[in-house]
Design a protein around this motif. Sequence first.
Motif, short mmCIF file in Angstrom:
data_model
loop_
_atom_site.label_atom_id
_atom_site.label_comp_id
_atom_site.label_asym_id
_atom_site.label_seq_id
_atom_site.Cartn_x
_atom_site.Cartn_y
_atom_site.Cartn_z
N SER A 176 -3.81 5.42 8.95
CA SER A 176 -4.22 6.37 7.92
C SER A 176 -3.53 6.05 6.59
O SER A 176 -4.11 6.20 5.54
CB SER A 176 -3.98 7.80 8.37
OG SER A 176 -2.64 8.13 8.18
N CYS A 177 -2.30 5.57 6.67
CA CYS A 177 -1.62 5.30 5.39
C CYS A 177 -2.20 4.05 4.72
O CYS A 177 -2.20 3.93 3.51
CB CYS A 177 -0.12 5.24 5.55
SG CYS A 177 0.54 3.64 5.85
N LEU A 178 -2.73 3.15 5.53
CA LEU A 178 -3.28 1.93 4.93
C LEU A 178 -4.54 2.20 4.11
O LEU A 178 -4.91 1.44 3.24
CB LEU A 178 -3.58 0.89 6.01
CG LEU A 178 -2.33 0.15 6.53
CD1 LEU A 178 -2.68 -0.73 7.72
CD2 LEU A 178 -1.71 -0.70 5.43
N LYS A 179 -5.19 3.34 4.42
CA LYS A 179 -6.40 3.68 3.68
C LYS A 179 -6.11 3.85 2.20
O LYS A 179 -6.95 3.55 1.35
CB LYS A 179 -7.02 4.97 4.24
CG LYS A 179 -7.82 4.70 5.49
CD LYS A 179 -8.52 5.97 5.95
CE LYS A 179 -8.83 5.87 7.43
NZ LYS A 179 -8.42 7.04 8.18
N LYS A 186 -0.99 -3.67 1.66
CA LYS A 186 -1.66 -3.94 2.93
C LYS A 186 -1.45 -5.40 3.36
O LYS A 186 -1.17 -5.69 4.51
CB LYS A 186 -3.15 -3.65 2.78
CG LYS A 186 -3.90 -3.77 4.08
CD LYS A 186 -5.40 -3.70 3.90
CE LYS A 186 -6.02 -4.47 5.06
NZ LYS A 186 -7.41 -4.75 4.92
N ASN A 187 -1.55 -6.29 2.39
CA ASN A 187 -1.41 -7.71 2.71
C ASN A 187 -0.02 -8.05 3.20
O ASN A 187 0.16 -8.81 4.14
CB ASN A 187 -1.76 -8.57 1.50
CG ASN A 187 -3.24 -8.52 1.20
OD1 ASN A 187 -4.03 -8.12 2.05
ND2 ASN A 187 -3.62 -8.92 0.00
N VAL A 188 0.96 -7.46 2.53
CA VAL A 188 2.34 -7.74 2.94
C VAL A 188 2.58 -7.20 4.34
O VAL A 188 3.20 -7.84 5.19
CB VAL A 188 3.33 -7.14 1.92
CG1 VAL A 188 4.76 -7.24 2.46
CG2 VAL A 188 3.22 -7.87 0.60
N PHE A 189 2.07 -6.01 4.57
CA PHE A 189 2.21 -5.40 5.89
C PHE A 189 1.57 -6.29 6.96
O PHE A 189 2.16 -6.57 8.00
CB PHE A 189 1.55 -4.02 5.87
CG PHE A 189 1.73 -3.24 7.13
CD1 PHE A 189 2.96 -2.67 7.42
CD2 PHE A 189 0.69 -3.08 8.02
CE1 PHE A 189 3.14 -1.95 8.59
CE2 PHE A 189 0.86 -2.37 9.19
CZ PHE A 189 2.09 -1.80 9.47
N ALA A 190 0.38 -6.74 6.67
CA ALA A 190 -0.34 -7.59 7.63
C ALA A 190 0.38 -8.92 7.84
O ALA A 190 0.47 -9.43 8.95
CB ALA A 190 -1.76 -7.83 7.13
N TRP A 191 0.88 -9.46 6.73
CA TRP A 191 1.63 -10.73 6.81
C TRP A 191 2.79 -10.59 7.79
O TRP A 191 2.99 -11.42 8.68
CB TRP A 191 2.15 -11.09 5.42
CG TRP A 191 3.07 -12.27 5.39
CD1 TRP A 191 2.70 -13.59 5.34
CD2 TRP A 191 4.51 -12.25 5.39
NE1 TRP A 191 3.83 -14.39 5.32
CE2 TRP A 191 4.94 -13.60 5.36
CE3 TRP A 191 5.46 -11.25 5.43
CZ2 TRP A 191 6.28 -13.96 5.35
CZ3 TRP A 191 6.81 -11.60 5.43
CH2 TRP A 191 7.21 -12.94 5.39
#
Length: 644
Positions: A176-179, A186-191
């Motif tokens: 929900s927070c990524l929305k 988001k990219n850093v989180f995914a990385w």
Amino acid sequence: RLFLPPPSATVPDIPDRLEFSQRKAAATATEEPPTKEKEMLVEVEEGLENAAQDYLADLKQEINEALRDRNETSLVTILNHYGPRSEDAWLASLLMQALKDLLPGMFGAELGFLVTTMAYSEIRAVPVWHVLAEAAIEAALLETHPRAITEMAFGFAWVKWQQPDLFALLHVAFSSCLKTATEEQKNVFAWACTRAGQPATRMLGKPSFKVDMNTAGKLWDRLKSLPKSRKSEVQTLKKDPLPLLMMPEAVPMMHCDALIKLANDEKLWVESSELTSKHLDCDLFVSSRSSSTAVLAWHDSNPSVKAVRSWAAHILDVPENFIEPLQLVRYTDGQHIGAHMDWNDERDPDLWVFGQRMATMLVYLSTMPEGSGGETSFGRLGVSVQPQKGTALVWPNVDETGKPERRTIHSARHVEGDKVKYAMNIWVHGQKQPDNSWIKWHRSTPGAGEYSLPSVSFPEVVEHGGSQTGGWKYADHKAFMERLKLHKHTPTRGFFEHLYHEMPQISSVEIIDHVHWLADYMYHLAQKQWNLDTFIDEKEQAKPISSSVPVCQQLTHQVEEDDLDEAFRPFGDLTSLHLPLDRMTGFAKGYCMLEYRTHAEALAALSAMNGSKLKGKPIEVDWLCKEPQTGRDARSRSPHKNAK
Ligand SMILES: O=C(O)CCC(=O)C(=O)O
Ligand SMILES: [Fe+2]
């Protein structure tokens, strides 16, 4: 000083408290004036409240100190005390209260650390996780610093690893927070999640594998026009299927020397074998490079680094911040780089924040005389280049639409003899590169290891932040692999039994998980190998103007490999012999390729055997590729293939 729970005798336990509150309720229900009993109860209540407040204050202080010092042991000890006993509502409520009080003041990085530590702990009290998940959302929304996001992501990935049941809660929170998160967050989180071995693709999707179409198109236009606009400096080695340009004397000698000196002085060289084969010396991990690498990640202020970067940006007409840190390569006798493409694999976490490598500028920092090896060879383009100090090669890694191009496959041939080959990769991306102060560019840079999983500490971890060890500690992974090898790579019951005794610190569930991870990893490697194998034919046809590869033609169809081996072995160390067979008849096609370790051996074989008879028929022996043409085209150094 570690927070220890009060001795059990003084812990007011729940039955007592229940009884106390019933008694208190009964006593205060009456409208009568205070009785002795009631006064006493109020006193006890106040005493309990005070005691609870004291415990709470102590607990908060201990948690804060552990967070500040990033002291995992201390934090896990505190949490575990509440974990197994969290059935005890009073203790659990103390922890919840402490977390509720502390969370609003926590930074994302601290929160990430807390999440990670909770994953190790035995805490199973869902309400605590609810509190944490809520706080994580809030913190994640406020955080903009990549470092904080990264720490949270590692915590997140670690929870998935350790406590899948509790992962679900965080998953909901993060989804929900990524929305509302920015693209960069988001990219850093995914990385970070991907690097930690938990790509969470269902939540995060996949990074783009391509370069933006307009950016790629613009680069292609530039590469096509360069040989016209800079006639005296730029030569075309290949137009189709992609432009491969050569710029002799592009980088001044002074800079070439200064860059090598910089890498030497700062001891930046890392052997490739240290990164892969040596540490993972199991059959599964085959190193295709044996050179050493030096990344100039923190040297943008060095005059030569500065000059090279701004020159490269100018030539390609891209912003300078599209260029990743310069990377030097060094090869000594026998070292090479196998066939590869420079673009990143689809599963590479770096795609999330850096994007794809759009183009390569390869600059030679030393000259390799004819016969000393080290040529860069483009198998599918039929081009091979002898290193000349200061010369730059330029090519796009993607096609005009931005899609990674497989025909850019290339290799650096073995260096033969004492001469050391130095080269430099200038990799240009299709987008701005992030500020490198927070990213672990390389294991030898300051701050490296900060982002590896908490139990996997630098320098034990192999490159790729543990993704090549499935997120395991290197030592554990190695023990696992060695045991697996003894069991002929089959995870039998005996294999698990052995591991169970050898690695008491690791649960059997984790071991099974690791087997699954390994299966997935091998599948991925096999797929990659398959991709490379499909190019093998083309690669062979287009071997470079080699100093050690004679080709032998006019063979009778009856000739066999043994006949050739017998005839050609006496001239030296025959490192490869390839006799293509006709797929329909099974007989020899009539030619064969031989490779010797040195030019001298190959030359001896060529002179002695050309025109001699094999199985009664005269054979023709010549170099696989002829020397560069002379005449009008001589400067292009474009080799033409000999054998059709
Ligand atoms: O050294 C060379 O000739 C090529 C190096 C290369 O391809 C690489 O480092 O990716
Ligand atoms: Fe390369």
